[in-house]
Design a protein around this motif. Sequence first.
Motif, PDB file in Angstrom:
ATOM      1  N   LEU A   1       0.843  -1.199   0.000  1.00  0.00           N
ATOM      2  CA  LEU A   1       0.000   0.000   0.000  1.00  0.00           C
ATOM      3  C   LEU A   1       0.880   1.251   0.000  1.00  0.00           C
ATOM      4  O   LEU A   1       0.645   2.202  -0.751  1.00  0.00           O
ATOM      5  N   MET A   2       1.918   1.205   0.833  1.00  0.00           N
ATOM      6  CA  MET A   2       2.857   2.320   0.880  1.00  0.00           C
ATOM      7  C   MET A   2       3.532   2.488  -0.480  1.00  0.00           C
ATOM      8  O   MET A   2       3.696   3.611  -0.973  1.00  0.00           O
ATOM      9  N   GLY A   3       3.911   1.358  -1.094  1.00  0.00           N
ATOM     10  CA  GLY A   3       4.528   1.413  -2.419  1.00  0.00           C
ATOM     11  C   GLY A   3       3.604   2.060  -3.443  1.00  0.00           C
ATOM     12  O   GLY A   3       4.014   2.916  -4.230  1.00  0.00           O
ATOM     13  N   LEU A   4       2.323   1.661  -3.400  1.00  0.00           N
ATOM     14  CA  LEU A   4       1.335   2.223  -4.329  1.00  0.00           C
ATOM     15  C   LEU A   4       1.221   3.732  -4.125  1.00  0.00           C
ATOM     16  O   LEU A   4       1.147   4.506  -5.087  1.00  0.00           O
ATOM     17  N   ILE A   5       1.241   4.147  -2.850  1.00  0.00           N
ATOM     18  CA  ILE A   5       1.095   5.567  -2.543  1.00  0.00           C
ATOM     19  C   ILE A   5       2.316   6.351  -3.021  1.00  0.00           C
ATOM     20  O   ILE A   5       2.189   7.454  -3.554  1.00  0.00           O
ATOM     21  N   VAL A   6       3.507   5.759  -2.869  1.00  0.00           N
ATOM     22  CA  VAL A   6       4.725   6.414  -3.362  1.00  0.00           C
ATOM     23  C   VAL A   6       4.621   6.616  -4.876  1.00  0.00           C
ATOM     24  O   VAL A   6       4.863   7.719  -5.389  1.00  0.00           O
TER      25      VAL A   6
ATOM     26  N   SER B   1       3.868  10.240  -9.285  1.00  0.00           N
ATOM     27  CA  SER B   1       3.511  10.492 -10.682  1.00  0.00           C
ATOM     28  C   SER B   1       2.516  11.643 -10.777  1.00  0.00           C
ATOM     29  O   SER B   1       2.470  12.332 -11.787  1.00  0.00           O
ATOM     30  N   LEU B   2       1.752  11.900  -9.714  1.00  0.00           N
ATOM     31  CA  LEU B   2       0.864  13.073  -9.727  1.00  0.00           C
ATOM     32  C   LEU B   2       1.673  14.372  -9.591  1.00  0.00           C
ATOM     33  O   LEU B   2       1.428  15.348 -10.289  1.00  0.00           O
ATOM     34  N   MET B   3       2.660  14.333  -8.666  1.00  0.00           N
ATOM     35  CA  MET B   3       3.448  15.556  -8.435  1.00  0.00           C
ATOM     36  C   MET B   3       4.346  15.860  -9.613  1.00  0.00           C
ATOM     37  O   MET B   3       4.376  16.978 -10.118  1.00  0.00           O
ATOM     38  N   ASP B   4       5.118  14.838 -10.052  1.00  0.00           N
ATOM     39  CA  ASP B   4       6.066  15.006 -11.141  1.00  0.00           C
ATOM     40  C   ASP B   4       6.961  16.227 -10.929  1.00  0.00           C
ATOM     41  O   ASP B   4       7.286  16.946 -11.878  1.00  0.00           O
ATOM     42  N   GLY B   5       7.319  16.489  -9.678  1.00  0.00           N
ATOM     43  CA  GLY B   5       8.236  17.572  -9.370  1.00  0.00           C
ATOM     44  C   GLY B   5       7.608  18.954  -9.300  1.00  0.00           C
ATOM     45  O   GLY B   5       8.293  19.936  -9.011  1.00  0.00           O
ATOM     46  N   ARG B   6       6.285  19.061  -9.570  1.00  0.00           N
ATOM     47  CA  ARG B   6       5.650  20.380  -9.577  1.00  0.00           C
ATOM     48  C   ARG B   6       5.238  20.779  -8.162  1.00  0.00           C
ATOM     49  O   ARG B   6       4.500  20.031  -7.503  1.00  0.00           O
ATOM     50  N   PRO B   7       5.677  21.943  -7.692  1.00  0.00           N
ATOM     51  CA  PRO B   7       5.386  22.353  -6.313  1.00  0.00           C
ATOM     52  C   PRO B   7       3.888  22.501  -6.063  1.00  0.00           C
ATOM     53  O   PRO B   7       3.404  22.180  -4.978  1.00  0.00           O
ATOM     54  N   GLU B   8       3.123  22.979  -7.094  1.00  0.00           N
ATOM     55  CA  GLU B   8       1.693  23.248  -6.849  1.00  0.00           C
ATOM     56  C   GLU B   8       0.893  21.962  -6.659  1.00  0.00           C
ATOM     57  O   GLU B   8      -0.250  22.004  -6.201  1.00  0.00           O
TER      58      GLU B   8
ATOM     59  N   SER C   1      10.567   3.282 -12.224  1.00  0.00           N
ATOM     60  CA  SER C   1      10.312   4.477 -11.422  1.00  0.00           C
ATOM     61  C   SER C   1       9.639   5.549 -12.265  1.00  0.00           C
ATOM     62  O   SER C   1      10.031   5.792 -13.401  1.00  0.00           O
ATOM     63  N   VAL C   2       8.599   6.170 -11.691  1.00  0.00           N
ATOM     64  CA  VAL C   2       7.896   7.223 -12.422  1.00  0.00           C
ATOM     65  C   VAL C   2       7.814   8.481 -11.560  1.00  0.00           C
ATOM     66  O   VAL C   2       7.840   8.415 -10.332  1.00  0.00           O
ATOM     67  N   GLY C   3       7.695   9.627 -12.230  1.00  0.00           N
ATOM     68  CA  GLY C   3       7.439  10.892 -11.548  1.00  0.00           C
ATOM     69  C   GLY C   3       8.559  11.323 -10.632  1.00  0.00           C
ATOM     70  O   GLY C   3       9.631  10.718 -10.584  1.00  0.00           O
ATOM     71  N   ALA C   4       8.296  12.395  -9.898  1.00  0.00           N
ATOM     72  CA  ALA C   4       9.275  12.916  -8.955  1.00  0.00           C
ATOM     73  C   ALA C   4       8.536  13.619  -7.829  1.00  0.00           C
ATOM     74  O   ALA C   4       7.448  14.148  -8.032  1.00  0.00           O
ATOM     75  N   ALA C   5       9.153  13.616  -6.651  1.00  0.00           N
ATOM     76  CA  ALA C   5       8.545  14.290  -5.515  1.00  0.00           C
ATOM     77  C   ALA C   5       8.711  15.795  -5.664  1.00  0.00           C
ATOM     78  O   ALA C   5       9.691  16.267  -6.240  1.00  0.00           O
ATOM     79  N   SER C   6       7.728  16.549  -5.175  1.00  0.00           N
ATOM     80  CA  SER C   6       7.840  18.003  -5.221  1.00  0.00           C
ATOM     81  C   SER C   6       8.823  18.455  -4.143  1.00  0.00           C
ATOM     82  O   SER C   6       9.119  17.707  -3.215  1.00  0.00           O
ATOM     83  N   PRO C   7       9.341  19.700  -4.282  1.00  0.00           N
ATOM     84  CA  PRO C   7      10.326  20.184  -3.295  1.00  0.00           C
ATOM     85  C   PRO C   7       9.828  20.078  -1.857  1.00  0.00           C
ATOM     86  O   PRO C   7      10.591  19.701  -0.962  1.00  0.00           O
ATOM     87  N   ALA C   8       8.531  20.388  -1.638  1.00  0.00           N
ATOM     88  CA  ALA C   8       8.010  20.357  -0.268  1.00  0.00           C
ATOM     89  C   ALA C   8       8.052  18.942   0.297  1.00  0.00           C
ATOM     90  O   ALA C   8       8.413  18.728   1.459  1.00  0.00           O
TER      91      ALA C   8
END
Lengths: 338, 334
Positions: free
Chosen positions: A96-101, A106-113, A166-173
Amino acid sequence: MTSAQRLPRFTAAAAQAVGTLATRRELMRLGALARSYGIYLVLIALLLVPSLWLSEYRGARNLGQIVQQSAALAILAIGQTFVIACRMIDLSVGQLMGLIVVASCSLMDGRPEMTVPAILLALAIGLTVGAINGLLNNRLRIHSLILTLGMLSILQGVIFVYTDRSVGAASPAVLRIGNGTVTGVPVAVPLVLVVAALAALLLHRTRFGLYVRVVGANEEGARRAGIDVARVKLPVFILSGVSAAIAGIILAGRLGTGYPNAGTGFELDAIVAVVLGGTPLSGGRGTILGTLAAVLVLGVTANLLNLLGMSAFIQMVVKGAIVIAAVLINQPRELARA
Amino acid sequence: MTVLTPALRRHAVRVLQQHSIWLVLLLLLLVSAVLSDAFLRPAYLMNLVLQQTPVGITAIGVTLVMISGGIDLSVGAIISLTAVMCAILMNGQSENLPHALILTCLAGTLVGAFNGLLIAYNRVSPFILTLGTAIIVYGLTQIYSGGTASGVVSPGFRETLNHRIGGIVPTMVVILLLVAACGILVQRRTRFGRALYLIGTNPAAARLAGLNLPRVTVIVYSLSGLFAALGGIALLARAGVAGTYTGRGSEFDVLAAAVLGGTTFEGGHGGIGGTIGGLLVLGLALNLVNLVGLSFYAQLIVKGAIIVAASTTYEFVRRSSASLEKPATSRREK
């Protein structure tokens, strides 16, 4: 029974045992108390003794790093403490944690907003899967181990059908939650402490917490006493799911990307930490503080072995030995009762 | 239900309960045969069994453990250890083959005995204990193999085990069936087998009846280790090389097969025959998913759903048969 109530008894028993000729019964009680507090003694010893000669080991900075590395596991284990205190097990939390990561990255894709939507998505996934587990557990009435094992497989399938790399990226926050510091203190430290404090209040000071332990101790008795068991178990699984969501956000911050295998094996580490901390698999009791101490013991040991230059392979052997030693020390309570 | 007397009905439910997995298997086979005529070819069906052999041999030992009310989560690690160990010991020479096989089986049995001794004399939770053993064994495997795939199998080792007798039945499948037959014999016809069921149903009564609980526990976990070692050897024979995590996760496949076959966590129920049925159902279902064109990963979803659905069905049948039996004997709430 809370630790605050137990403490005077501990000192009284200790004084008796040292001062007078202790009877066998008193010695047994002392042994039981040592088992209850054993994990804290181990933690203190692990923190103090090596720092006498390992200078890199000393200091708040290293400790902060250890907490940062263990934060995701700590939150996951806190959720699992409720499940095990209620005499169930949740094997699905790792995947579940893996799915959430994967989903949040992939939703954030590095975008802060997208930080807030991603956190909301994480909580929604955790809540939903936890609720599904809880509802199925109540409806199907099969062993929670088998149910959540099935869910583990399903969630792993869902992750890998979505992506096998691996997909996407975490946002700065989110990166800051995982790795950042505020005035020298890692962000993870207050986060873990707040979650732990709330969980401890919930488990030890509320009616719900009492019911969780009562159902864990004797489900049939609880039912006959008029407790709606299904309405206790559902929130327990939801708590477990939400803890996986918070842990998933922290892990996303630490990894920085949506790695599909991010959560693999975490469920077993969480169970190990809970049992090491003094919550028995037979349910009826639970200790958030013990779980937290056990997570730290695991983290500190890994850190120590790293500093001593041990290979990852030897670290595994040591970790396994700790698990076995802990279960050997913890379990004979059941023997005395039988 | 005016036609059936209660005794007959109880009997019918019991038969259904014990053999339902074979009905499911038959049904699945029919569905598969309609979907693709590949499932009508004996060679293809044998291939399917062959794929499941390592997990199947391991599951036989774990089933015995589960009948006695225990659980063994270390088998995945034992498979990994023994597969790579066997390859290293063989070292590509055919004269190394006998002692490689013997030492490998010995290693598996020793790990099992370690589990059994700690569980028998401390009465710790087998779940956590075998989990700890698994971590240690993975560590030892890495240290032993240097962390990568290593070792070379003896010439003739793979050829013999994968050889198809009469062009259809692989040697390994014959071995699986032989091992299963031995297991069923032990489970049904020996004192040890009956002791397992009694301990699983009611350990306190078993002790009062004069059974040597620690001895049975040590033996059954040692057997589980031995069968896992055989599973490791079978896996090596199929793959030809062994990494250090070859068996990772197979403890869950083993559990799924056993639970599908009617063996429960509470102990005292089920048996090896059911486990083999469960194994084949899982194998067939996953093959079907493959055939329909879904990815390997979709198989994981199907596997999870099957595990949940099957145990729900068993629980339902068990409860309804329990309520049927209630007037005669009141069952203990578990």
